[in-house]
Design an enzyme around this catalytic site. Structure first.
Site, PDB file in Angstrom:
ATOM      1  CG  HIS A  19      -5.517  -1.894  -0.869  1.00 30.49           C
ATOM      2  ND1 HIS A  19      -4.482  -1.859  -1.856  1.00 30.49           N
ATOM      3  CD2 HIS A  19      -5.019  -1.433   0.400  1.00 30.49           C
ATOM      4  CE1 HIS A  19      -3.493  -1.506  -1.228  1.00 30.49           C
ATOM      5  NE2 HIS A  19      -3.642  -1.096  -0.463  1.00 30.49           N
ATOM      6  CG  ASP A  75      -5.865  -2.986  -4.435  1.00 27.52           C
ATOM      7  OD1 ASP A  75      -5.739  -1.793  -4.029  1.00 27.52           O
ATOM      8  OD2 ASP A  75      -4.669  -3.249  -4.388  1.00 27.52           O
ATOM      9  CB  SER A 133      -1.077   0.009   1.336  1.00 24.16           C
ATOM     10  OG  SER A 133      -1.956   0.696   1.298  1.00 24.16           O
TER      11      SER A 133
END
Ligand SMILES: *[C@@H]1O[C@H](CO)[C@@H](O)[C@H](O)[C@H]1NC(C)=O
Length: 290
Positions: A279, A223, A167
């Site tokens: 994600h 994602d 991320s």
């Protein structure tokens, strides 16, 4: 010997210009597993990563020797550096952030970009621009990370450094993968990141392709984070994508932003086709988070 074979498997993943989209073998997928746990562990408090007492994620890499940890999980993302004697690599890991917040930031119409700081990135071309927020985050921890990597080299004889993150932590890790080799000559580098958003412009993506060795960015299913900020805003990914499909096949996608349906740009044409819950994973069974 095992570490050496792992390296070979890694090198075999590097996409070359004419390569087609290919599914990774089970063995190749397993090569990533320790790094997936390391990226996940970056969500743990520094007090835990310094003692390597975070439970299952830490136990997945039982021989790890911590060197330094930091961050507050708010203004500065958590990070840690250490030495893995079984994989014979130093590890640099950065924490990610909340998916919805990151998506909101990266779909903001007023995204600001900037050149990389010439003190941290000596000699870097002024044609290279990156997301200002990512540059700021990387700058906050850069000197601490470099000092810890130098300890890994001097105290453990590290000849290899592996940089990981998920991320926002993936974006910081990619900037570290550009930054660290500009200051460290005595080690080779590899970088494995998960759910990486686009970090910079075309010149940045081209620089990464030319200078960042052994770079892999793993994207899970639908994602939406890896497709922001949009290409129409001038953001581009470097090569090195591996996309986990709905059928749990890990496809190695050659090129920058490959538009095939097997790769994330083709599979998730816009954020409304995305699924934020993808994600955090799972990435081969590993869900990101301490
Ligand atoms: C996507 O991968 C295919 C290989 O199957 C390749 O021919 C194509 O050039 C790639 N596309 C991009 C945009 O890199």
């Amino acid at each position: 010997m095992a570490a050496f074979l792992g390296l070979l498997a890694f090198a075999a993943l590097l996409p070359t210009a004419r390569q087609s989209i290919t599914a990774l073998s089970t063995t190749a997928i397993e090569t990533f597993k320790p790094y997936t746990h390391y990226a996940s562990t970056a969500y743990c408090q520094p007090s835990m990563t310094l003692k390597w007492t975070c439970g299952a994620n830490c136990q997945a890499n039982p021989s790890f020797v911590p060197i330094a940890s930091g961050g507050d999980g708010d203004d500065i993302q958590f990070w840690y550096v250490g030495w893995d004697p079984s994989l014979e690599t130093a590890i640099v890991a950065h924490q990610g952030t909340d998916t919805s917040e990151l998506l909101a930031d990266l779909t903001d119409v007023d995204i600001i970009t900037e050149n990389l700081d010439s003190t941290l990135f000596p000699g870097i071309s002024s044609s290279i621009e990156v997301h200002s927020g990512f540059a700021d985050e990387q700058a906050k921890t850069a000197s601490s990370i470099l000092a810890a990597v130098e300890i890994a080299i001097s105290e453990h004889g590290a000849e290899k450094v592996t940089i990981v993150g998920h991320s926002l932590g993936a974006a910081i890790a990619l900037l570290d993968a550009v930054y660290l080799p500009l200051h460290v000559n005595s080690a080779s580098f590899q970088t494995v990141v998960y759910g990486l958003p686009r970090v910079g412009n075309q010149a940045f993506a081209d620089y990464v392709d030319a200078h960042v060795t052994s770079f892999t960015r793993i994207n899970n299913k639908e994602d939406p984070i890896p497709i922001v900020p949009g290409r129409f805003l001038g953001f581009h990914h470097p090569s090195g994508e591996v996309h986990i499909t709905d059928a749990n096949v890990w496809e190695a996608c050659p090129g920058q932003d490959n538009t095939s349906d097997l790769c994330i740009v083709g599979d998730v044409p816009n954020i409304f086709d995305g699924d934020e819950s993808d994600h955090d994973g799972p990435y081969d069974g590993v869900e990101m988070g301490c």
